[in-house]
Scaffold this active site. Structure first.
Site, mmCIF file in Angstrom:
data_model
loop_
_atom_site.group_PDB
_atom_site.id
_atom_site.type_symbol
_atom_site.label_atom_id
_atom_site.label_comp_id
_atom_site.label_asym_id
_atom_site.label_seq_id
_atom_site.Cartn_x
_atom_site.Cartn_y
_atom_site.Cartn_z
ATOM 1 N N GLY A 183 -84.135 1.931 -34.961
ATOM 2 C CA GLY A 183 -83.582 0.621 -34.185
ATOM 3 C C GLY A 183 -83.868 1.283 -32.385
ATOM 4 O O GLY A 183 -84.560 0.454 -31.893
ATOM 5 N N GLY A 202 -82.716 3.041 -40.789
ATOM 6 C CA GLY A 202 -82.278 4.081 -41.923
ATOM 7 C C GLY A 202 -83.264 3.587 -43.215
ATOM 8 O O GLY A 202 -83.752 4.489 -43.945
ATOM 9 N N ARG A 230 -84.005 -11.338 -35.192
ATOM 10 C CA ARG A 230 -83.706 -11.166 -36.789
ATOM 11 C C ARG A 230 -83.624 -12.572 -37.237
ATOM 12 O O ARG A 230 -83.959 -12.775 -38.603
ATOM 13 C CB ARG A 230 -82.405 -10.240 -37.075
ATOM 14 C CG ARG A 230 -82.856 -9.030 -36.494
ATOM 15 C CD ARG A 230 -81.673 -8.220 -37.129
ATOM 16 N NE ARG A 230 -82.135 -6.582 -37.112
ATOM 17 C CZ ARG A 230 -81.284 -5.707 -37.185
ATOM 18 N NH1 ARG A 230 -79.997 -5.840 -37.213
ATOM 19 N NH2 ARG A 230 -81.985 -4.171 -37.333
ATOM 20 N N LYS A 289 -80.433 13.260 -34.095
ATOM 21 C CA LYS A 289 -80.072 14.359 -34.982
ATOM 22 C C LYS A 289 -81.090 14.960 -35.808
ATOM 23 O O LYS A 289 -81.608 13.877 -36.752
ATOM 24 C CB LYS A 289 -78.587 13.709 -35.500
ATOM 25 C CG LYS A 289 -77.498 13.835 -34.627
ATOM 26 C CD LYS A 289 -76.330 13.397 -35.370
ATOM 27 C CE LYS A 289 -75.409 14.251 -36.170
ATOM 28 N NZ LYS A 289 -74.495 13.464 -36.857
HETATM 29 P P1 ADP Z 1 -83.810 5.758 -34.045
HETATM 30 O O1 ADP Z 1 -82.774 4.728 -33.782
HETATM 31 O O2 ADP Z 1 -85.187 5.293 -33.426
HETATM 32 O O3 ADP Z 1 -83.922 6.384 -35.354
HETATM 33 P P2 ADP Z 1 -82.341 7.876 -33.128
HETATM 34 O O4 ADP Z 1 -80.867 6.980 -33.286
HETATM 35 O O5 ADP Z 1 -82.255 8.883 -33.946
HETATM 36 O O6 ADP Z 1 -83.568 6.963 -33.123
HETATM 37 O O7 ADP Z 1 -82.072 8.410 -31.711
HETATM 38 C C1 ADP Z 1 -81.896 7.773 -30.355
HETATM 39 C C2 ADP Z 1 -81.196 8.479 -29.437
HETATM 40 O O8 ADP Z 1 -81.615 9.731 -29.242
HETATM 41 C C3 ADP Z 1 -81.301 7.667 -28.325
HETATM 42 O O9 ADP Z 1 -79.941 6.986 -27.706
HETATM 43 C C4 ADP Z 1 -81.733 8.825 -27.181
HETATM 44 O O10 ADP Z 1 -81.044 8.823 -26.091
HETATM 45 C C5 ADP Z 1 -81.183 10.090 -27.963
HETATM 46 N N1 ADP Z 1 -81.982 11.284 -27.447
HETATM 47 C C6 ADP Z 1 -83.317 11.385 -27.737
HETATM 48 N N2 ADP Z 1 -83.459 12.573 -27.028
HETATM 49 C C7 ADP Z 1 -82.450 13.283 -26.654
HETATM 50 C C8 ADP Z 1 -81.998 14.498 -25.865
HETATM 51 N N3 ADP Z 1 -83.052 15.268 -25.569
HETATM 52 N N4 ADP Z 1 -80.666 14.547 -25.662
HETATM 53 C C9 ADP Z 1 -79.923 13.645 -25.762
HETATM 54 N N5 ADP Z 1 -80.094 12.552 -26.653
HETATM 55 C C10 ADP Z 1 -81.490 12.215 -26.822
HETATM 56 MG MG MG Z 2 -80.564 4.781 -33.690
#
Ligand code: ADP
Ligand code: MG
Length: 372
Positions: A325, A348, A43, A180
């Site tokens: 992230g 976000g 960064r 989520k």
């Molecule tokens: P990003 O940071 O790319 O936006 P998120 O923060 O929404 O992604 O989600 C990432 C997390 O989701 C990871 O830590 C991953 O382990 C978890 N994850 C993905 N699929 C599952 C699952 N089936 N069960 C539990 N955790 C999950």
């Molecule tokens: Mg995340």
């Protein structure tokens, strides 16, 4: 609507001007509280094009950033000192203010804090896309009084994500995963109006699978969102869900399932059939946006789905954008981060920008006074 913002060229002659540059130096750190060190300086390096552009033209540059969540109180753990040291190596002569979030005025968007922040500066540059969705003092405050512009990083984010939102080449495919559904319903609703296919994996697929009447065992699922997911699917848009799932059975043993998980089972990844199908869709697309891992990729047993999607992102001829992230971390871990067209610096912020087409930090730049 397109979110045009003033850019560095709009600042006119910057020679001898004092410029406050809001950067995103929220870098990963480790070590004991009094002796923190940076584990990845990406960064800081990412801000160099903007810093160098200004300095080559004779400006005096001072950077400011937040780091972590000190919640308005100074502490050694969140001191900017290690970042300032690295910045001094990469861009000698550029100053860095102490952590903006040491003052409650930053997150509180306090006027007095903003006045203190801009005192002595002639111009303001925002290059912190990852914070541009927050109406914090250092993001929306300075443009109220100082002529302002987007730095190169922020400019590129607006061009790429704005381009996807307004005029993506078709077929336009979005791949969503992560933990989520409730975090991402807004962007899902905005994307289904725009994409040709929406592929859903990650933990969020279980709420959608449940909405179709499947049993999901003990997988992560948000029962209060099931009705919402059902309504989204009833709109007749092309939402593709997994047909096979990998996880553990009730006794904790690795297992593969269809779309009906038995009692006590947990789904942690999309299965190989789903991964292959998602990969085909990505390979046939002309634009792809990916956010959220397909599974709990931190555990190597459940990384295959995310890896297959990352491979397809690297291989496809489509224009490829990754936001988030954890998705960016997965891509880097598999060694494909150089093979996509754009990795967004804001998780976000990228979702909110795709959803709404604007961000508080961008609106603030547009409203700033012009250079006289
Ligand atoms: P990003 O940071 O790319 O936006 P998120 O923060 O929404 O992604 O989600 C990432 C997390 O989701 C990871 O830590 C991953 O382990 C978890 N994850 C993905 N699929 C599952 C699952 N089936 N069960 C539990 N955790 C999950
Ligand atoms: Mg995340």
């Amino acid at each position: 609507m397109s979110a045009q913002v003033p850019v560095l060229e709009d600042l006119g002659d910057v020679r001898g001007k004092r410029i406050l540059v809001r950067t995103d130096f929220n870098v990963p750190m480790s070590g004991p509280d009094e002796d923190r060190h940076i584990t990845d300086d990406f960064r800081i390096r990412a801000a160099l094009p903007t810093i160098e552009w200004l300095r080559e033209r004779g400006a005096i540059v001072v950077c400011a950033s937040h780091l972590g969540r000190p919640k308005g109180t100074p502490s050694a753990k969140y001191s900017m000192a290690p970042v300032a040291k690295r910045l001094a190596e990469l861009a000698p002569g550029v100053d860095l203010l102490e952590n903006l979030r040491f003052s409650p005025g930053e997150e509180g968007n306090d006027d007095a804090f903003t006045r203190q922040l801009v005192a002595g500066f002639d111009l303001y540059v925002n290059d912190a896309f990852g914070a541009a969705h927050r109406a914090h003092a250092s993001i929306v405050g300075p443009p109220r009084t100082l002529p302002s512009a987007a730095g190169r990083l922020l400019q590129r984010e607006v061009e790429v994500l704005g381009g996807l939102r307004e005029s993506a080449k078709r077929p336009f495919v979005a791949v969503l995963g992560g933990s989520k559904v409730s975090d991402k319903l807004g962007v899902i609703e905005a994307l289904i109006e725009r994409v040709d296919e929406l592929l859903i994996g990650g933990a969020m697929c279980f709420t959608f699978l449940a909405a179709l009447g499947n049993t999901v065992g003990d997988s992560l699922c948000e029962p209060d969102q099931i009705e919402h997911c059902r309504k989204l699917m009833a709109k007749g848009v092309s939402i593709q869900l997994p047909e096979d799932i990998v996880g553990v059975d009730a006794s904790g043993e690795y297992a593969t399932f269809g779309t009906r998980l038995p009692q006590g089972a947990k789904g942690f990844d999309i299965g190989p059939g789903t991964a292959a199908r998602f990969s085909d869709v990505i390979l046939a697309a002309r634009s792809v946006f990916w956010n959220g891992p397909m599974g709990m990729f931190e555990d190597p047993r459940f990384a295959a789905g995310t890896r297959t999607v990352a491979e397809a992102m690297a291989e496809t001829k489509a224009f490829t954008v990754v936001g988030g992230g954890d998705s960016a971390a997965a891509l880097a871990e598999f060694g494909f981060d150089d093979d996509v067209d754009h990795v967004s610096t804001g998780g976000g912020a990228s979702l909110e920008f795709l959803e709404l087409g604007d961000l508080p930090g961008l609106a603030a730049l547009r409203g700033a006074p012009r250079v006289r």
